[in-house]
Design a protein around this motif. Structure first.
Motif, PDB file in Angstrom:
ATOM      1  N   ASP A  12       0.868  -1.182   0.000  1.00 46.49           N
ATOM      2  CA  ASP A  12       0.000   0.000   0.000  1.00 46.49           C
ATOM      3  C   ASP A  12       0.905   1.232   0.000  1.00 46.49           C
ATOM      4  O   ASP A  12       1.627   1.468   0.978  1.00 46.49           O
ATOM      5  N   GLN A  13       0.875   2.017  -1.067  1.00 49.55           N
ATOM      6  CA  GLN A  13       1.760   3.180  -1.145  1.00 49.55           C
ATOM      7  C   GLN A  13       1.478   4.217  -0.074  1.00 49.55           C
ATOM      8  O   GLN A  13       2.414   4.819   0.455  1.00 49.55           O
ATOM      9  N   LYS A  18       3.696   6.801   4.732  1.00 52.44           N
ATOM     10  CA  LYS A  18       3.601   7.201   6.137  1.00 52.44           C
ATOM     11  C   LYS A  18       4.698   6.533   6.974  1.00 52.44           C
ATOM     12  O   LYS A  18       5.385   7.190   7.753  1.00 52.44           O
ATOM     13  N   PHE A  19       4.890   5.229   6.789  1.00 51.94           N
ATOM     14  CA  PHE A  19       5.895   4.510   7.573  1.00 51.94           C
ATOM     15  C   PHE A  19       7.306   5.002   7.251  1.00 51.94           C
ATOM     16  O   PHE A  19       8.095   5.292   8.153  1.00 51.94           O
ATOM     17  N   GLU A  56       7.397   0.901  -4.643  1.00 48.94           N
ATOM     18  CA  GLU A  56       6.786   0.293  -5.825  1.00 48.94           C
ATOM     19  C   GLU A  56       5.569  -0.546  -5.446  1.00 48.94           C
ATOM     20  O   GLU A  56       5.654  -1.407  -4.579  1.00 48.94           O
ATOM     21  N   PRO A  57       4.423  -0.312  -6.090  1.00 53.06           N
ATOM     22  CA  PRO A  57       3.240  -1.137  -5.813  1.00 53.06           C
ATOM     23  C   PRO A  57       3.507  -2.618  -6.093  1.00 53.06           C
ATOM     24  O   PRO A  57       4.216  -2.956  -7.038  1.00 53.06           O
ATOM     25  N   CYS A 118       4.648  -3.187   5.400  1.00 54.49           N
ATOM     26  CA  CYS A 118       4.224  -3.156   4.000  1.00 54.49           C
ATOM     27  C   CYS A 118       4.606  -4.437   3.275  1.00 54.49           C
ATOM     28  O   CYS A 118       4.693  -4.462   2.049  1.00 54.49           O
ATOM     29  N   GLY A 119       4.873  -5.500   4.068  1.00 56.21           N
ATOM     30  CA  GLY A 119       5.170  -6.797   3.489  1.00 56.21           C
ATOM     31  C   GLY A 119       6.636  -7.134   3.334  1.00 56.21           C
ATOM     32  O   GLY A 119       6.986  -8.092   2.646  1.00 56.21           O
TER      33      GLY A 119
END
Length: 135
Positions: A12-13, A18-19, A56-57, A118-119
């Motif tokens: 999630d961009q 934010k992170f 990158e998405p 973010c994975g």
């Protein structure tokens, strides 16, 4: 020749922005709409003209299995250098960051690994011995 931009796949961009800015203290360098996503790059606040990190998405079908395999095997997607690992670890833990590897000695470096939400797993490195690579 030098590295201009490198990328990390994020789920999630908005969440990644934010992170990476609020928690890791990077600064947004580019934020350009591209279809349903953005060309979203961040840079070190200490080196604003340095290498850009593209958030990158993760849309491509190969990305999820790749990221899942790296995380399952405990392999960080990227390494970021810090000057004082223990202080940075304490700061990030205080902000709620989850570490999968607490600070430890690893030869010429001290290292720790955290979840970027973010994975990805990200490794922090503090150089404790000078390492030189010959050309």
């Amino acid at each position: 020749m030098r590295i201009y931009v490198t990328s990390i796949f994020v789920d999630d961009q908005d969440k990644a922005e934010k992170f990476y800015t609020d928690v890791l203290c990077f600064k947004v360098k580019n934020n350009i709409p591209v279809g349903e996503h953005r060309w979203l790059t961040v840079v070190s606040s200490r080196d604003p003209e340095g290498t850009e990190l593209l958030l990158e998405p993760s849309d491509h079908r190969a990305v999820k299995p790749y990221k899942d395999a790296l995380v399952a095997d405990g392999i960080p997607a990227h390494s970021f250098q810090v000057e004082a690992l223990d202080a940075e670890w304490k700061r990030l833990v205080g902000l709620g960051v989850t570490f999968v590897q607490e600070p430890m000695d690893a030869g010429p470096v001290r290292m720790a690994v955290f979840d970027d939400t973010c994975g990805n797993l990200i490794q922090l490195i503090e150089m404790v011995q000078s390492t030189t690579v010959s050309p």
